[in-house]
Design a protein around this motif. Structure first.
Motif, PDB file in Angstrom:
ATOM      1  N   ASP A 103       0.829  -1.199   0.000  1.00 30.08           N
ATOM      2  CA  ASP A 103       0.000   0.000   0.000  1.00 30.08           C
ATOM      3  C   ASP A 103       0.868   1.255   0.000  1.00 30.08           C
ATOM      4  O   ASP A 103       0.532   2.246  -0.638  1.00 30.08           O
ATOM      5  CB  ASP A 103      -0.958   0.002   1.188  1.00 30.08           C
ATOM      6  CG  ASP A 103      -2.070  -1.032   1.027  1.00 30.08           C
ATOM      7  OD1 ASP A 103      -2.304  -1.485  -0.110  1.00 30.08           O
ATOM      8  OD2 ASP A 103      -2.691  -1.377   2.037  1.00 30.08           O
ATOM      9  N   ALA A 121      -1.886   0.192 -11.981  1.00 28.35           N
ATOM     10  CA  ALA A 121      -2.326  -1.183 -12.227  1.00 28.35           C
ATOM     11  C   ALA A 121      -1.473  -1.840 -13.303  1.00 28.35           C
ATOM     12  O   ALA A 121      -1.099  -3.007 -13.186  1.00 28.35           O
ATOM     13  CB  ALA A 121      -3.808  -1.195 -12.625  1.00 28.35           C
ATOM     14  N   THR A 126      -1.988  -5.529 -11.754  1.00 28.38           N
ATOM     15  CA  THR A 126      -3.270  -5.802 -11.118  1.00 28.38           C
ATOM     16  C   THR A 126      -4.346  -4.985 -11.831  1.00 28.38           C
ATOM     17  O   THR A 126      -4.075  -4.333 -12.820  1.00 28.38           O
ATOM     18  CB  THR A 126      -3.217  -5.495  -9.602  1.00 28.38           C
ATOM     19  OG1 THR A 126      -4.369  -6.024  -8.975  1.00 28.38           O
ATOM     20  CG2 THR A 126      -3.107  -4.016  -9.320  1.00 28.38           C
ATOM     21  N   ASP A 127      -5.561  -5.015 -11.295  1.00 27.72           N
ATOM     22  CA  ASP A 127      -6.640  -4.281 -11.954  1.00 27.72           C
ATOM     23  C   ASP A 127      -6.807  -2.891 -11.348  1.00 27.72           C
ATOM     24  O   ASP A 127      -6.454  -2.651 -10.198  1.00 27.72           O
ATOM     25  CB  ASP A 127      -7.958  -5.065 -11.876  1.00 27.72           C
ATOM     26  CG  ASP A 127      -8.405  -5.278 -10.454  1.00 27.72           C
ATOM     27  OD1 ASP A 127      -9.268  -4.519  -9.994  1.00 27.72           O
ATOM     28  OD2 ASP A 127      -7.875  -6.215  -9.802  1.00 27.72           O
ATOM     29  N   THR A 128      -7.362  -1.992 -12.132  1.00 25.21           N
ATOM     30  CA  THR A 128      -7.527  -0.597 -11.738  1.00 25.21           C
ATOM     31  C   THR A 128      -8.419  -0.453 -10.513  1.00 25.21           C
ATOM     32  O   THR A 128      -8.131   0.350  -9.623  1.00 25.21           O
ATOM     33  CB  THR A 128      -8.090   0.228 -12.911  1.00 25.21           C
ATOM     34  OG1 THR A 128      -7.198   0.111 -14.017  1.00 25.21           O
ATOM     35  CG2 THR A 128      -8.248   1.689 -12.548  1.00 25.21           C
ATOM     36  N   ALA A 129      -9.506  -1.204 -10.445  1.00 28.95           N
ATOM     37  CA  ALA A 129     -10.424  -1.099  -9.312  1.00 28.95           C
ATOM     38  C   ALA A 129      -9.721  -1.447  -8.000  1.00 28.95           C
ATOM     39  O   ALA A 129      -9.932  -0.784  -6.972  1.00 28.95           O
ATOM     40  CB  ALA A 129     -11.640  -1.995  -9.523  1.00 28.95           C
ATOM     41  N   SER A 130      -8.876  -2.466  -8.028  1.00 30.10           N
ATOM     42  CA  SER A 130      -8.132  -2.848  -6.831  1.00 30.10           C
ATOM     43  C   SER A 130      -7.193  -1.731  -6.387  1.00 30.10           C
ATOM     44  O   SER A 130      -7.110  -1.398  -5.209  1.00 30.10           O
ATOM     45  CB  SER A 130      -7.339  -4.129  -7.105  1.00 30.10           C
ATOM     46  OG  SER A 130      -6.512  -4.440  -6.018  1.00 30.10           O
ATOM     47  N   VAL A 131      -6.500  -1.139  -7.344  1.00 28.10           N
ATOM     48  CA  VAL A 131      -5.590  -0.039  -7.030  1.00 28.10           C
ATOM     49  C   VAL A 131      -6.367   1.134  -6.449  1.00 28.10           C
ATOM     50  O   VAL A 131      -5.983   1.707  -5.423  1.00 28.10           O
ATOM     51  CB  VAL A 131      -4.796   0.403  -8.282  1.00 28.10           C
ATOM     52  CG1 VAL A 131      -4.055   1.712  -8.031  1.00 28.10           C
ATOM     53  CG2 VAL A 131      -3.825  -0.687  -8.711  1.00 28.10           C
ATOM     54  N   GLY A 133      -9.252   1.212  -4.914  1.00 24.94           N
ATOM     55  CA  GLY A 133      -9.738   0.895  -3.575  1.00 24.94           C
ATOM     56  C   GLY A 133      -8.638   0.940  -2.535  1.00 24.94           C
ATOM     57  O   GLY A 133      -8.813   1.482  -1.435  1.00 24.94           O
ATOM     58  N   ARG A 134      -7.479   0.387  -2.882  1.00 20.12           N
ATOM     59  CA  ARG A 134      -6.356   0.390  -1.940  1.00 20.12           C
ATOM     60  C   ARG A 134      -5.829   1.802  -1.718  1.00 20.12           C
ATOM     61  O   ARG A 134      -5.429   2.144  -0.601  1.00 20.12           O
ATOM     62  CB  ARG A 134      -5.262  -0.549  -2.422  1.00 20.12           C
ATOM     63  CG  ARG A 134      -5.683  -2.008  -2.276  1.00 20.12           C
ATOM     64  CD  ARG A 134      -4.760  -2.980  -2.957  1.00 20.12           C
ATOM     65  NE  ARG A 134      -3.395  -2.882  -2.505  1.00 20.12           N
ATOM     66  CZ  ARG A 134      -2.376  -3.441  -3.150  1.00 20.12           C
ATOM     67  NH1 ARG A 134      -2.587  -4.131  -4.255  1.00 20.12           N
ATOM     68  NH2 ARG A 134      -1.147  -3.321  -2.688  1.00 20.12           N
TER      69      ARG A 134
END
Length: 146
Positions: A103, A121, A126-131, A133-134
């Protein structure tokens, strides 16, 4: 008789240069080198030290290239190699128990390097949504002092 290893359009490799660099690996390096350097410069303030760490990471990625390509997420594995190499160069201490180093990396890539969530991402695999959110979670968690 012509030599298969040289042509007028392509000079032979120089001393110490690998003979066969896969095109995909060369493209990967060209795409990620600027972002990797920006990340390394956050931890290693000397430009030469950051460049050395990134070059060492790419050398390790090259050694593992074929295995990386057969993995589920080659970009994520390459990112882990870079992070490990930079950490070796900084000899940084372990992060506080309530902090997740990945993070912190996202926050550095976003707030210091200036990458948007889709670019991050792409860099870390990884995916954009995960980034996104984190990053939100890190921003909320660190509002008191990062």
């Amino acid at each position: 008789m012509t030599n298969r290893h040289t042509s007028a359009a392509e000079p032979p490799p120089g001393p110490g240069e690998p003979e066969d660099i896969p095109l995909e690996f060369a493209a990967f390096c060209e795409l990620h080198r600027p972002r990797y350097l920006s990340y390394a410069r956050v931890w290693l303030t000397e430009h030469a030290a950051a460049a050395t760490a990134v070059q060492q990471a790419f050398a390790e990625i090259a050694v593992q290239w074929r295995e990386l390509l057969t993995s589920h997420n080659p970009t994520a594995l390459a990112w882990q190699i870079l992070r490990g190499t930079v950490a070796e160069h900084t000899r940084q201490e372990t992060a506080a128990p309530d902090r997740h180093p990945a993070d912190d990396d996202l926050a550095i890539l976003h707030y210091v390097v200036g990458l948007a969530a889709p670019e991050i991402a792409d860099v870390i695999g990884t995916d954009t949504a995960s980034v996104a959110g984190r990053l939100r979670r890190t921003m909320l968690h660190e509002a008191s002092g990062w």
